[in-house]
Scaffold this active site. Structure first.
Site: not given
Length: 204
Positions: A26, A48, A56
């Site tokens: 990522y 988010e 995350w």
């Protein structure tokens, strides 16, 4: 803690991506590269929101499930969701089953349609808040611009769009380059940003 670590290719990266190969991929291929696609911007904003109170990594590992569950985060479709869709999503073990966050995603899809009518695109609106001054990599978790964006969206009825969440959006979608100074990806992101024309500029 030092801001860097040596990845398997012996090149320095931001330390946060050392925890797992998922983070490394990522970090290297998505985080910080400028994005002007409305669906990707909407997806990131929603994810988010789902991350609130979680890591995350949890969301990243469920991202494909989220995409499947929310019709690829096509906000034109999500805006039409009904109570039956909410029930379907609450029964989906592949995502974060939080009624308030699901409702916020549907609400935000409806608000996205309104914002496009106002500004032409989500990208044109969000990129108005691109910071003009770089505070330096990884030294702040929000900024005057993320606070302003948060206030503007809240005024328009968006949910789960606090200033820290908006700064995370800016980091991920390339409105700022928050890679550590010596991270090998920082220069790649800088080059991508240099060759990128802000949608806010294109919108005039």
């Amino acid at each position: 803690m030092p801001p860097l670590y040596l990845a398997p290719d012996n090149l320095p990266r931001c330390r946060w991506c050392s925890a797992t190969p998922d983070y490394l991929a990522y970090h290297d291929h998505e985080w910080g590269y400028p994005v002007a696609d409305d669906v990707r911007l909407f997806e990131k904003l929603c994810l988010e929101g789902f991350q609130s109170g979680l890591s995350w990594l949890t969301i990243l590992r469920k991202r494909e499930n989220f995409r499947r569950a929310f019709d690829g985060f096509d906000f034109r479709i999500v805006a039409t969701y009904t109570d039956a869709d909410v029930a379907r999503l609450l029964a989906d073990a592949g995502i974060v089953r939080h009624r308030g966050k699901i409702a916020a995603t549907i609400n935000n899809a409806q608000r996205a349609l309104e914002l496009i009518d106002e500004a032409g695109s989500l990208a044109a609106f969000f990129w108005r808040y691109e910071p003009q001054m770089d505070p330096g990599p990884q030294v702040v978790s929000q900024s005057p611009e993320s606070l302003a964006l948060s206030k503007a969206l809240k005024k328009r009825g968006w949910k789960f769009v606090g200033p820290t969440t908006m700064y995370a959006l800016m980091q991920a979608m390339g409105l700022v380059n928050d890679h550590a100074a010596e991270c090998v990806i920082r220069a790649r992101v800088a080059a991508a940003r240099q060759g990128f024309t802000s949608p806010a500029t294109r919108a005039g």
